[in-house]
Structure formats: C-alpha cells, structure tokens
Design a protein around this motif. Structure first.
Motif, mmCIF file in Angstrom:
data_model
loop_
_atom_site.group_PDB
_atom_site.id
_atom_site.type_symbol
_atom_site.label_atom_id
_atom_site.label_comp_id
_atom_site.label_asym_id
_atom_site.label_seq_id
_atom_site.Cartn_x
_atom_site.Cartn_y
_atom_site.Cartn_z
ATOM 1 N N THR A 348 -5.720 -44.914 -38.808
ATOM 2 C CA THR A 348 -4.810 -43.999 -39.669
ATOM 3 C C THR A 348 -4.135 -43.130 -38.730
ATOM 4 O O THR A 348 -3.068 -42.870 -38.427
ATOM 5 C CB THR A 348 -5.305 -43.328 -40.895
ATOM 6 N N ALA A 349 -5.212 -42.309 -37.930
ATOM 7 C CA ALA A 349 -4.704 -41.439 -37.061
ATOM 8 C C ALA A 349 -3.967 -41.817 -35.758
ATOM 9 O O ALA A 349 -3.222 -41.128 -35.274
ATOM 10 C CB ALA A 349 -5.896 -40.700 -36.476
ATOM 11 N N ILE A 350 -4.302 -43.033 -35.236
ATOM 12 C CA ILE A 350 -3.516 -43.720 -34.284
ATOM 13 C C ILE A 350 -2.064 -44.184 -34.653
ATOM 14 O O ILE A 350 -1.103 -43.778 -33.991
ATOM 15 C CB ILE A 350 -4.314 -45.011 -33.526
ATOM 16 N N ALA A 351 -1.956 -44.544 -36.004
ATOM 17 C CA ALA A 351 -0.623 -44.815 -36.398
ATOM 18 C C ALA A 351 0.368 -43.433 -36.664
ATOM 19 O O ALA A 351 1.374 -43.880 -36.382
ATOM 20 C CB ALA A 351 -0.841 -45.272 -37.977
ATOM 21 N N LEU A 352 -0.401 -42.290 -36.612
ATOM 22 C CA LEU A 352 0.474 -41.232 -36.692
ATOM 23 C C LEU A 352 0.307 -40.721 -35.429
ATOM 24 O O LEU A 352 1.101 -39.372 -35.085
ATOM 25 C CB LEU A 352 -0.092 -40.416 -37.733
ATOM 26 N N HIS A 353 -0.233 -41.084 -34.360
ATOM 27 C CA HIS A 353 -0.278 -40.390 -32.964
ATOM 28 C C HIS A 353 1.152 -40.580 -32.326
ATOM 29 O O HIS A 353 1.944 -41.495 -32.096
ATOM 30 C CB HIS A 353 -1.431 -41.195 -32.206
ATOM 31 N N ASN A 396 -6.882 -23.200 -16.369
ATOM 32 C CA ASN A 396 -5.355 -23.019 -16.766
ATOM 33 C C ASN A 396 -4.737 -24.095 -17.355
ATOM 34 O O ASN A 396 -4.848 -25.193 -17.127
ATOM 35 C CB ASN A 396 -4.625 -22.463 -15.442
ATOM 36 N N PRO A 397 -4.186 -23.706 -18.466
ATOM 37 C CA PRO A 397 -3.076 -24.760 -19.170
ATOM 38 C C PRO A 397 -2.622 -25.606 -17.977
ATOM 39 O O PRO A 397 -1.653 -24.766 -17.364
ATOM 40 C CB PRO A 397 -2.395 -24.063 -20.196
ATOM 41 N N SER A 398 -2.221 -26.840 -18.366
ATOM 42 C CA SER A 398 -1.370 -27.494 -17.259
ATOM 43 C C SER A 398 0.238 -26.934 -17.376
ATOM 44 O O SER A 398 0.867 -27.126 -16.322
ATOM 45 C CB SER A 398 -1.457 -29.176 -17.824
ATOM 46 N N VAL A 399 0.585 -26.654 -18.622
ATOM 47 C CA VAL A 399 1.730 -25.987 -18.805
ATOM 48 C C VAL A 399 1.678 -24.565 -19.546
ATOM 49 O O VAL A 399 1.252 -24.863 -20.559
ATOM 50 C CB VAL A 399 2.832 -26.678 -19.558
ATOM 51 N N GLY A 400 1.765 -23.626 -18.462
ATOM 52 C CA GLY A 400 1.387 -22.244 -19.251
ATOM 53 C C GLY A 400 2.009 -21.991 -20.447
ATOM 54 O O GLY A 400 3.031 -21.732 -20.789
ATOM 55 N N GLY A 401 1.089 -21.883 -21.364
ATOM 56 C CA GLY A 401 1.393 -21.686 -23.060
ATOM 57 C C GLY A 401 2.171 -22.724 -23.509
ATOM 58 O O GLY A 401 2.555 -22.381 -24.481
ATOM 59 N N ALA A 402 2.594 -23.988 -23.127
ATOM 60 C CA ALA A 402 3.392 -24.599 -23.598
ATOM 61 C C ALA A 402 2.691 -25.267 -25.090
ATOM 62 O O ALA A 402 1.282 -25.578 -25.028
ATOM 63 C CB ALA A 402 3.661 -25.830 -22.828
ATOM 64 N N MET A 403 3.207 -25.699 -26.002
ATOM 65 C CA MET A 403 2.739 -26.086 -27.345
ATOM 66 C C MET A 403 2.501 -27.600 -27.187
ATOM 67 O O MET A 403 3.384 -28.461 -26.891
ATOM 68 C CB MET A 403 3.926 -25.755 -28.614
ATOM 69 N N PRO A 404 1.653 -28.039 -27.407
ATOM 70 C CA PRO A 404 1.273 -29.614 -27.447
ATOM 71 C C PRO A 404 2.006 -30.106 -28.546
ATOM 72 O O PRO A 404 2.447 -29.303 -29.624
ATOM 73 C CB PRO A 404 -0.403 -29.449 -27.699
ATOM 74 N N VAL A 405 1.987 -31.470 -28.565
ATOM 75 C CA VAL A 405 2.528 -32.302 -29.600
ATOM 76 C C VAL A 405 1.464 -32.463 -30.644
ATOM 77 O O VAL A 405 0.653 -33.053 -30.461
ATOM 78 C CB VAL A 405 3.045 -33.753 -28.993
ATOM 79 N N ALA A 406 1.785 -31.845 -32.001
ATOM 80 C CA ALA A 406 0.860 -32.090 -33.176
ATOM 81 C C ALA A 406 1.023 -33.472 -33.633
ATOM 82 O O ALA A 406 -0.017 -33.946 -33.910
ATOM 83 C CB ALA A 406 1.275 -30.988 -34.174
ATOM 84 N N GLY A 407 2.093 -34.016 -33.717
ATOM 85 C CA GLY A 407 2.291 -35.198 -34.149
ATOM 86 C C GLY A 407 2.699 -35.204 -35.793
ATOM 87 O O GLY A 407 2.637 -34.023 -36.380
ATOM 88 N N PRO A 408 3.144 -36.294 -36.341
ATOM 89 C CA PRO A 408 3.841 -36.229 -37.740
ATOM 90 C C PRO A 408 2.429 -35.936 -38.607
ATOM 91 O O PRO A 408 1.231 -36.596 -38.337
ATOM 92 C CB PRO A 408 4.275 -37.583 -37.950
ATOM 93 N N ARG A 409 2.642 -35.486 -39.883
ATOM 94 C CA ARG A 409 1.975 -35.533 -41.061
ATOM 95 C C ARG A 409 1.795 -36.812 -41.669
ATOM 96 O O ARG A 409 2.824 -37.568 -41.969
ATOM 97 C CB ARG A 409 2.093 -34.179 -42.016
ATOM 98 N N ALA A 410 0.509 -36.954 -42.218
ATOM 99 C CA ALA A 410 0.665 -38.274 -43.310
ATOM 100 C C ALA A 410 1.466 -38.160 -44.435
ATOM 101 O O ALA A 410 1.455 -36.927 -44.967
ATOM 102 C CB ALA A 410 -0.874 -38.624 -43.670
#
Length: 410
Positions: A348-353, A396-410
C-alpha cells in the motif's frame, strides 16, 4: 513423537503465535473500525501551540529547523518557538535567535540529556497560556501546514498526539529509501488504521502533549527512549494518543549502516527496559481495553519488519528440519502467514509512493541489511545495561531546507 520433537513443536507454536500478534491486532482494527465523523468547517477557537526544540550542539541544522517553524502557515499570535540550548559549546543558541526563535540556555553538566532539558524548560514557561506543547528535534523541519494539521485535532488540552514523522533525506541512497518506506508504511497506513479503531498511536519526534496533562503530571520520562516510555505511560493511564494525519514533519535518516547502528542500539536497549517495566502495568490496568493491551504489547516488544521476516524464516527452517512431516509444514506455513500484514502495508505504501520503482530496487540490499540488523541486535543484548547516550552523526541537507516529497494520502 519423541520428547525432543514435542518440545520443538511447542516452542515453535508459541513463537508463531507471538508473530501473529501484529496481524491479529490489525485484523481487530478492521473489525472494530469506526466510521469517520463529519468534517467540521472551521474551528471555534484556534489552538495555541508552543514548539519546544531541545538542542545540544546542533549548529549544523538548528537554523533550518527554526526557519521551518517560523514559516508555518498559522497565526503568529497562536504559536511560539522555544529552543532549549542544552549544555551547548557551539553556536546553537546564537543561530536559533538569528532565525527567530526564543532561546533558553541550560548549563547542567551533571544532568544532561533531552528529557531533563525538556522538564527544565517546562518549568520556565507558563503552560496555562498554551493548549499544547510540541517537541521537535533539532535535526527536523516541518511542512508549512504542520500546525494547521495539528489544529484539526482540537481541543488539544487533554490528549497526546503524533504527526507524520517522515524522512527528510529519503532519496539519498538505498538505506534512506528503506527508512522512508517504513515511515510511509507506518504513518500513511498503520497509524490511520489504529486511529480508526480508537487505539493509541506510538509517539516519536514531533510528539505533542496537551498542557492540562503537563500541568497535572509534569514531564514523566527520563529514559534514553523517552518517547516509547511516554507512549506506555499515557496508554496505561487511559489517555488518548491521536494521529495528526494532516501534519508532516521530516527528520534525517542515517545514510550509512555504521551511522544507523548508534541510533538503533539506543532504541533497542531502551525498549528492553520499558517493556520489562511497563507491560505488567499495562496488563493490570483497568483503564486499558483488551484490544489496546494487545496492540501496546505489539508496539513495545515485537520485532521490526526485517527482523520479523528473519524470525519467520528461521522458524520455518527449524519446523521443516527438526519437526518435519505434516506438523512441520503447517508450522512453517502459519509462520509465513504472519507476514501478511507487513506485505499488505508495504504494498500500500509503495502504491502511494512518488518514486515506487527506485524504492522497490532498494529491496535488493535487504540481505545485507538483515545481517546488519542481527549484528546490531546481538551487540545491543550484550550491552543492554549501557545507558550512555551517543550522538548520531549529522549531515547538511542535500538541498538547504528543501521540503521533501510527502506523497499522496491514502
């Protein structure tokens, strides 16, 4: 059947029953699942949120953490960011102030550590002015809608809550991808299921506490895994621990196995002690339902997915080689069936990834990862009395302060 074979059958059946506990709890969640209530447009009152950021020599990441909290899409009149610079020897306090936070500087070399720093800081603030205190680790950042997501659980004063604790550097390498997938499985699949069945959600980075609880009881844990202990403390007391599904927080995952070993040894050692101290209390507590007791035991003592897989394979091999015959085959099958919940949750998590195929490719490293987890477990058991805290390396973050991709909600 020889006495030795009878003993082997009995031991293996007990082990299989233990492995079935997580799946049993998940099935019960589905059976006792409640219908979601109707959404309420707007809130009668915006919760007042106090963010506490305990930090010990965190000059590398504290500025990004504070900036993300200062940039929340939430009324500035209803939030405060307070950094606790605990026995710092670097520029943590100065950088936190420059980024907009209030700072308390604590110097107490005889009583170091995050739990004592939090307890000390809570004595310095007027808790009655706030509805909830949220503890954010200094190596984390929060999404702009984090506070708004928490506010959806209002009123907050008498509950504990946990946001989505995801991986900031998820896409760095195969190890961080596996850690990210585990986080997505828990917070996008498992936690909503627990919430729907009115079970408490375990807490970790980003955990929040209603101020009525803190005013009444104070800070209640000083162990090396204070979040796990607080989960046990509040669950035994009958306090609701809810999931803030709309609030995303991101923290760094270890980028190498040696780096991750420090953290996991601390977690495992802490869980051993907490399980020993709290499971008897949970079982005796009249404030805890039988379903919650089962689920709490699962959370406190059952192995992580990879270790669960290893134990299952070991049980299957022993059943076929030592027991043999029809009994051995059925024991092996029953053990393998205990993995069903992990398989469904992971798929399920992979399907939403957002990057499913690259994440699936990381599974090729599972054999090496599994061996490493065994080594960490053995070393932890060998030094279970070691209470010392060791820092996990920061990068150090690879992109200073960049927000990661959270992905869709179920």
């Amino acid at each position: 059947m020889t006495p030795l074979r009878i003993l082997a059958v009995a031991v293996l059946i007990i082990a299989v029953l233990a492995l079935w506990m997580p799946l049993t709890s998940e099935i019960l969640c589905l059976i006792f699942r409640r219908k979601a209530g109707k959404a309420v447009d707007g809130l009668p009152e915006t919760p007042r949120l106090l963010f506490l950021v305990p930090a010990h020599d965190e000059e590398l990441l504290i500025a990004d953490c504070v900036r993300s909290l200062m940039q929340l899409d939430y009324p500035v009149t209803h939030r405060r960011v307070l950094v606790i610079a605990d026995n710092c020897t670097d520029a943590t306090a100065a950088l936190a102030r420059e980024s907009g936070a209030d700072v308390l500087e604590r110097v107490d070399a005889q009583r170091p550590g995050k739990p004592r720093a939090l307890a000390w800081a809570l004595d310095q603030v007027k808790l009655s002015e706030w509805d909830a205190c949220i503890v954010v680790d200094a190596d984390s950042i929060v999404a702009p809608q984090f506070a708004a997501g928490v506010a959806k659980l209002a009123p907050l004063n008498d509950i504990v809550f946990q946001p989505n604790n995801l991986v900031q550097n998820e896409f760095d390498n195969w190890l961080t991808r596996l850690g990210g997938l585990l986080g997505r499985s828990r917070f996008y699949v498992t936690y909503p299921l627990k919430q729907s069945a009115a079970l408490n959600c375990p807490i970790s980075n980003g955990m929040g506490f209603g101020t009525n609880l803190l005013i009444r009881d104070g800070w209640q844990s000083f162990s090396i895994t204070e979040d796990t202990e607080l989960y046990a403390v509040y669950t035994e007391a009958g306090v609701s621990i809810r999931h803030a599904a709309g609030a995303d927080l991101f923290s760094q995952e270890a980028r190498s196995l040696p780096q991750g070993a420090i953290q996991r040894r601390r977690w495992i050692a802490g869980r051993f002690e907490i399980a020993r101290n709290w499971i008897p209390r949970l079982l005796r507590s009249p404030r805890v339902s039988w379903r919650q007791k089962l689920d709490a035991i699962v959370e406190l003592i059952l192995p992580a997915p990879v270790l669960h897989l290893l134990v299952t394979v070991s049980i299957g091999a022993l059943a076929l080689l030592v027991v043999g015959g029809r009994a051995g085959r059925w024991i092996a099958i029953a053990g393998a069936a205990s993995l069903l919940g992990i398989v469904v949750t992971t798929l399920t998590a992979i399907a939403l990834h957002p990057q499913p195929w690259k994440t699936v490719a990381s599974f090729l490293m599972l054999p090496m990862y599994a061996v490493w987890r065994i080594v960490v477990l053995v070393r932890t058991v060998a030094t279970v009395g070691d209470r010392s805290w060791r820092r996990t390396a920061r990068v150090n973050p690879s992109v200073g302060g960049a927000m990661p991709v959270a992905g869709p909600r179920a």
